[in-house]
Write an enzyme that holds these catalytic residues in place. Sequence first.
Site, PDB file in Angstrom:
ATOM      1  N   GLU A 114     -18.877  -2.022  -8.686  1.00  0.00           N
ATOM      2  CA  GLU A 114     -18.048  -2.753  -9.647  1.00  0.00           C
ATOM      3  C   GLU A 114     -16.807  -3.291  -8.965  1.00  0.00           C
ATOM      4  O   GLU A 114     -16.375  -2.749  -7.959  1.00  0.00           O
ATOM      5  CB  GLU A 114     -17.563  -1.789 -10.753  1.00  0.00           C
ATOM      6  CG  GLU A 114     -18.646  -1.023 -11.423  1.00  0.00           C
ATOM      7  CD  GLU A 114     -18.099   0.095 -12.324  1.00  0.00           C
ATOM      8  OE1 GLU A 114     -16.856   0.193 -12.489  1.00  0.00           O
ATOM      9  OE2 GLU A 114     -18.920   0.853 -12.852  1.00  0.00           O
ATOM     10  N   LYS A 116     -13.053  -3.535  -8.092  1.00  0.00           N
ATOM     11  CA  LYS A 116     -11.904  -2.650  -8.212  1.00  0.00           C
ATOM     12  C   LYS A 116     -10.728  -3.510  -8.663  1.00  0.00           C
ATOM     13  O   LYS A 116     -10.237  -4.350  -7.918  1.00  0.00           O
ATOM     14  CB  LYS A 116     -11.581  -1.984  -6.877  1.00  0.00           C
ATOM     15  CG  LYS A 116     -10.385  -1.041  -6.987  1.00  0.00           C
ATOM     16  CD  LYS A 116     -10.180  -0.271  -5.714  1.00  0.00           C
ATOM     17  CE  LYS A 116      -9.069   0.749  -5.778  1.00  0.00           C
ATOM     18  NZ  LYS A 116      -8.015   0.559  -6.740  1.00  0.00           N
ATOM     19  N   ASP A 118      -7.133  -4.668  -9.636  1.00  0.00           N
ATOM     20  CA  ASP A 118      -5.805  -4.337  -9.133  1.00  0.00           C
ATOM     21  C   ASP A 118      -4.801  -4.397 -10.280  1.00  0.00           C
ATOM     22  O   ASP A 118      -4.060  -5.362 -10.437  1.00  0.00           O
ATOM     23  CB  ASP A 118      -5.424  -5.324  -8.034  1.00  0.00           C
ATOM     24  CG  ASP A 118      -4.233  -4.839  -7.234  1.00  0.00           C
ATOM     25  OD1 ASP A 118      -3.878  -3.654  -7.375  1.00  0.00           O
ATOM     26  OD2 ASP A 118      -3.660  -5.643  -6.490  1.00  0.00           O
ATOM     27  N   TYR A 225     -13.759   0.220 -17.902  1.00  0.00           N
ATOM     28  CA  TYR A 225     -14.902   0.501 -17.027  1.00  0.00           C
ATOM     29  C   TYR A 225     -15.334   1.965 -16.997  1.00  0.00           C
ATOM     30  O   TYR A 225     -16.264   2.323 -16.292  1.00  0.00           O
ATOM     31  CB  TYR A 225     -14.593   0.064 -15.600  1.00  0.00           C
ATOM     32  CG  TYR A 225     -13.260   0.585 -15.103  1.00  0.00           C
ATOM     33  CD1 TYR A 225     -13.065   1.941 -14.890  1.00  0.00           C
ATOM     34  CD2 TYR A 225     -12.189  -0.272 -14.889  1.00  0.00           C
ATOM     35  CE1 TYR A 225     -11.842   2.432 -14.480  1.00  0.00           C
ATOM     36  CE2 TYR A 225     -10.955   0.215 -14.473  1.00  0.00           C
ATOM     37  CZ  TYR A 225     -10.790   1.575 -14.277  1.00  0.00           C
ATOM     38  OH  TYR A 225      -9.579   2.048 -13.885  1.00  0.00           O
ATOM     39  N   LYS A 313     -12.239  -1.007   0.111  1.00  0.00           N
ATOM     40  CA  LYS A 313     -11.200  -2.030  -0.030  1.00  0.00           C
ATOM     41  C   LYS A 313     -11.443  -3.172   0.937  1.00  0.00           C
ATOM     42  O   LYS A 313     -11.709  -2.949   2.124  1.00  0.00           O
ATOM     43  CB  LYS A 313      -9.836  -1.418   0.240  1.00  0.00           C
ATOM     44  CG  LYS A 313      -9.432  -0.416  -0.818  1.00  0.00           C
ATOM     45  CD  LYS A 313      -8.141  -0.846  -1.456  1.00  0.00           C
ATOM     46  CE  LYS A 313      -7.340   0.342  -1.909  1.00  0.00           C
ATOM     47  NZ  LYS A 313      -5.930  -0.013  -2.009  1.00  0.00           N
ATOM     48  N   CYS A 411      26.019 -17.199  15.480  1.00  0.00           N
ATOM     49  CA  CYS A 411      25.357 -17.138  14.176  1.00  0.00           C
ATOM     50  C   CYS A 411      25.040 -18.555  13.694  1.00  0.00           C
ATOM     51  O   CYS A 411      25.927 -19.408  13.652  1.00  0.00           O
ATOM     52  CB  CYS A 411      26.256 -16.430  13.158  1.00  0.00           C
ATOM     53  SG  CYS A 411      25.611 -16.562  11.472  1.00  0.00           S
ATOM     54  N   CYS A 414      27.427 -19.204  10.336  1.00  0.00           N
ATOM     55  CA  CYS A 414      28.891 -19.311  10.380  1.00  0.00           C
ATOM     56  C   CYS A 414      29.416 -19.663  11.761  1.00  0.00           C
ATOM     57  O   CYS A 414      30.594 -19.955  11.922  1.00  0.00           O
ATOM     58  CB  CYS A 414      29.526 -18.015   9.873  1.00  0.00           C
ATOM     59  SG  CYS A 414      29.274 -16.618  10.986  1.00  0.00           S
ATOM     60  N   CYS A 435      25.010 -10.927  13.284  1.00  0.00           N
ATOM     61  CA  CYS A 435      26.228 -11.723  13.111  1.00  0.00           C
ATOM     62  C   CYS A 435      27.379 -10.759  12.859  1.00  0.00           C
ATOM     63  O   CYS A 435      27.301  -9.900  11.992  1.00  0.00           O
ATOM     64  CB  CYS A 435      26.049 -12.680  11.934  1.00  0.00           C
ATOM     65  SG  CYS A 435      27.605 -13.343  11.329  1.00  0.00           S
ATOM     66  N   CYS A 440      30.639 -13.914   6.758  1.00  0.00           N
ATOM     67  CA  CYS A 440      29.656 -14.983   6.951  1.00  0.00           C
ATOM     68  C   CYS A 440      29.036 -15.343   5.604  1.00  0.00           C
ATOM     69  O   CYS A 440      28.719 -14.463   4.805  1.00  0.00           O
ATOM     70  CB  CYS A 440      28.574 -14.503   7.915  1.00  0.00           C
ATOM     71  SG  CYS A 440      27.154 -15.581   8.037  1.00  0.00           S
TER      72      CYS A 440
HETATM   73  S1  IVH Z   1     -13.299   4.531 -11.731  1.00  0.00           S
HETATM   74  C1  IVH Z   1     -12.640   9.071 -11.343  1.00  0.00           C
HETATM   75  N1  IVH Z   1     -13.600   1.944 -11.592  1.00  0.00           N
HETATM   76  O1  IVH Z   1      -8.498   2.410  -9.092  1.00  0.00           O
HETATM   77  C2  IVH Z   1     -12.098   7.797 -10.891  1.00  0.00           C
HETATM   78  N2  IVH Z   1     -11.465   2.838 -11.135  1.00  0.00           N
HETATM   79  O2  IVH Z   1      -7.671   3.831  -6.713  1.00  0.00           O
HETATM   80  C3  IVH Z   1     -12.151   6.809 -11.963  1.00  0.00           C
HETATM   81  N3  IVH Z   1      -9.749   1.180 -10.665  1.00  0.00           N
HETATM   82  O3  IVH Z   1      -7.417   5.304 -10.701  1.00  0.00           O
HETATM   83  C4  IVH Z   1     -11.894   5.483 -11.483  1.00  0.00           C
HETATM   84  N4  IVH Z   1     -11.037  -0.577 -10.895  1.00  0.00           N
HETATM   85  O4  IVH Z   1      -7.071   3.031 -11.887  1.00  0.00           O
HETATM   86  C5  IVH Z   1     -12.762   2.973 -11.455  1.00  0.00           C
HETATM   87  N5  IVH Z   1     -14.012  -0.347 -11.567  1.00  0.00           N
HETATM   88  C6  IVH Z   1     -13.166   0.685 -11.434  1.00  0.00           C
HETATM   89  C7  IVH Z   1     -11.807   0.498 -11.111  1.00  0.00           C
HETATM   90  C8  IVH Z   1     -10.992   1.622 -10.965  1.00  0.00           C
HETATM   91  C9  IVH Z   1      -9.819  -0.156 -10.636  1.00  0.00           C
HETATM   92  C10 IVH Z   1      -8.520   1.950 -10.410  1.00  0.00           C
HETATM   93  C11 IVH Z   1      -8.329   3.163 -11.263  1.00  0.00           C
HETATM   94  C12 IVH Z   1      -8.279   4.300 -10.315  1.00  0.00           C
HETATM   95  C13 IVH Z   1      -7.832   3.615  -9.072  1.00  0.00           C
HETATM   96  C14 IVH Z   1      -8.144   4.419  -7.840  1.00  0.00           C
END
Ligand code: IVH
Length: 734
Positions: A114, A116, A118, A225, A313, A411, A414, A435, A440
Site C-alpha cells: 500500500e 505509505k 506522509d 487503511y 521508503k 561582507c 555591508c 561578517c 550589518c
Molecule cells: S499500517 C502497525 N499503513 O506510517 C502499524 N501505516 O511509519 C500500522 N502510515 O504509524 C501502520 N501509511 O501513521 C500503515 N498504508 C499505511 C500507512 C501507514 C502511512 C503511517 C502510520 C504509521 C507510520 C509508520
Amino acid sequence: MTPAEARQRIVELRAEVARHDELYHRKAQPEISDFDYDQLKRGLAELEARFPEFTSADSPTQRVGDDRVQGFKEVAHRQRMLSLDNTYNETELRAWHARLVRLLETDDLRFTVEPKIDGLAVSLTYESGKLVRAVTRGRGDVGDDITVNAVTIQSLPRELRGAAPRVVEIRGEIYMAQAEFDRLNAERAAAGEELYANPRNTAAGTIKSLDTAEVARRKLEVVLYGLGYCEPEAVRTQTRLQQQLRAWGLPVVEKYWTVRGIDEVWSAIGELDQIRRGFAYGTDGAVVKLDDIAQQREAGMTDKSPRWAIAYKYKPDTARTRLKAITIQVGKTGILSPVAELEPVFLSLSTISRATLHNEDEIRRKDIRVGDLVEIERAGEVIPAVLRSFPEERLAGAKEFDLFQAVGGKCPVCGEKIARVAVDTESGLGAAWKCQNYDCRAQRAGRLGFFCSRRALAIDGLGETVAAKLVELDLVRDPPDLYDVSLETLATLNLGTVEEQRVFGEKNATKLVAAREAARALPLEKWLYALSVPDVGETTARELGRRHRSFAEVADSKLLRAVLRKAELEEEKERESPGSKKNPPKDDADRERRKARRSEIEAELATLNGGILAGMPSELGPAVAASTLEFFAGVPGKRLLAKLQKLGIDPQGTVMAAGAFTGKTFVLTGTLPTMKREEAEQKILAAGGKVSGSVSKKTSYVLAGAEAGSKLEKAQALGVAVIGETEFLKLLGR
Ligand code: IVH
C-alpha cells in the site's frame, strides 16, 4: 571504538534523535529531512546493537515518537498504535521476508503493498456505526483527543454505511493535499507571513491547533487503511479490510496490491513508485503487510512495531541541472553561506532555481564548481540541496570555488570585515567566514525575522520580506524597535517596487500589532531565545529562564559566574596537579604547595557543586556562560536591555524558590495510583529536581508504581531509595 566512547556517542545520538522527534512530532517543524533523520536513528540503533550493555527502554529507538501537545484531552487507545520499521533497501526488505518465512514456517505468504501516506496518524472510534472520537497516535498508548478539529474534515463520514461493529477503531492518516497547501502558502505570501515548509507538517500543525475555525478553513483530508480494536471481529485479511473500509463509505487509498511472495512484493513496490506522484497525498514509501490477520497475530510485534509489516521508503527525488553561479547569503549570526543559483528545473512538484550548498568545505569536498552539471535533491520538507557534481563532464577552465575571493574579502551586504570562525556543521566541527559587523543589514533583518518566527515570539505576519523592508528603511535596528513602528507605517509599507507597489495593508498591520503586544507577556526564556544571544539556543534559553527572574539578573548572573569559576578551578586543578606529567612540580616544596592548593580547590568546588551549581544541566556550560555574560556586558546587549526597559518590557523567569527537590534526580517506573507520569515529572521539575530515564548510583529516588519493571530491580541492586506516590507527596511537603 571503546565502550566508553560508544556510550558517550549513544548518549549524544539519543539526545539528538529526541530533539528531532520533538521537532517533528510535537512542533511539526523538522530541521532535517526524513532521510537524514532515519540515518541518524539507524546509526544509533547500530551502536546500541554493538554495545547492548547500553540499551535502555528510554532510547528513542525503543519508543514511538510522541506527538502529544498541550490543550487537548488525553485518551487511551483501546489497542496501541504502533509505528513501523523502515528500510531504504531491497536486501533488508528480503531479510524481513526471510524472517517471516522462518517464523511462520511457510514460504507461501501473501502480502498487501500500500502507499505509505506522509501525513499524521489518527485513530477514529465508531460506536454502533457513529463517529465518537478522533485521537492522534500520541505516545502509542494514549493520544490527544482532536475530535473537534477532525469533524471539520469534509470527507470524514460521521456514520459508517451498512452494518457496523459495536466498537471499532479505524486507523489512517490526516493530510493536506498539495493544491490546498499551495493555496494556503500563496495566501501567506500575500500577507507577508512565513511560508509553511511542506504539506505534512502543515497538516500536523493544523490538526493540533486550538483554533477550530482556522482548522475548518484549511481543507484537511483523511485516508484510512487499518484497524485497531474491533468488536466483534470484522475481517480476516488486510485485503478484505480495504474492501470493508470502502464499503463503510470511508476514504481509502487509490490503489493497493495483493501479492504472493517477495518477488511480487518487490515489483508492486516498483509499480507504486511509478504512479505515486499522481496521488492527492504525499507518498514517501510503500507499506508491506502480511495479508492474513491470523498470521499477523502469529508473527506478533516488538515494543514499538509489528513484525508483520514494514515500510519501504523511496529515496528522495533528484534532478540534474546546471550550476549558473554561487551567491553568498549572510544569516542572522553573520555567517556567510554559499547558495547555488541553478538553471531552473522541475523536481517534486515545484520548479527549483536555488539550492543550499551548506558551506565552503562541503563545496570543496564534493568538488562543485560554477558551470558544473550538478545533481540536486529535494527531500520534501527542507530546502533543496546540491548532492554532487559530474567532474568528468566539466567545461575546461572551471575554477575551484573560493568564498573569500568571491566576496573580495568583505561582507557582501555591508562591506565590513569578515573573519574565520569555528562552526558546528552536520559533519562535525568546521570553519566559516563571518561578517564582524553586528549592525550589518543582513544580520539585523535575520534577527528581526527570527525574533518574530513561530519558534521565538510568534509575532505572526512578519516574515522575511517585511523584516528586510523594515531594516532597509532603517525603521528597525534591534528587534524590539519593532514596537516603535506605528500601525500607519506598517499598513502603508511597500513590499513591492516603486513601479509595482504592494502594500502590507491595514488588516495585516493590525494583526501584527496585536501579535507584538501579546508577545510582551511571554516568559524570559522565550525572549532570551528570541533576541539571538550568541550560543543561546532553545534549550539553553529555557534553562536560563528557569534560573533567573529577569534580563537584569541574567546580565549580572551569579550563577553563570559560578559556572565560569568552576571551569577555571577545574583547569587549575588539572594544570597544577602535584602528579602532573606535563607540568611536574619543580621541587618538594612546590609539590607540597600544590597539594595544599588542591585541597583548597576541592573545597571550593564542593561548595559550588553542592550549592549554587546543584542540579545545573550540561547545557549551561562555561562556553555558554562566557558568551552570555560577554554579550550583555557589551554594546549590543546593553543597547537591547535599555531598549526593553524603555518599552516597559520586563519578561519574567519561571524560577521557583529553591525547591524541595533541588539537586535530586528521580527515575520513574510503573503506574502510580492517582498521578499521571507527566504530572509527577512536572512536580519534580517544578520543585527543582531532575528526571532521568535510567537508574544509576547518582539517582536520588526511584518513584515506583504498579508493574514497575527492571528499573526497580536495578534500584534495589544499587541500593537506591525506592518510594511510592504517598511518600513522594510527603517529600514534596503536602
Ligand atoms: S499500517 C502497525 N499503513 O506510517 C502499524 N501505516 O511509519 C500500522 N502510515 O504509524 C501502520 N501509511 O501513521 C500503515 N498504508 C499505511 C500507512 C501507514 C502511512 C503511517 C502510520 C504509521 C507510520 C509508520
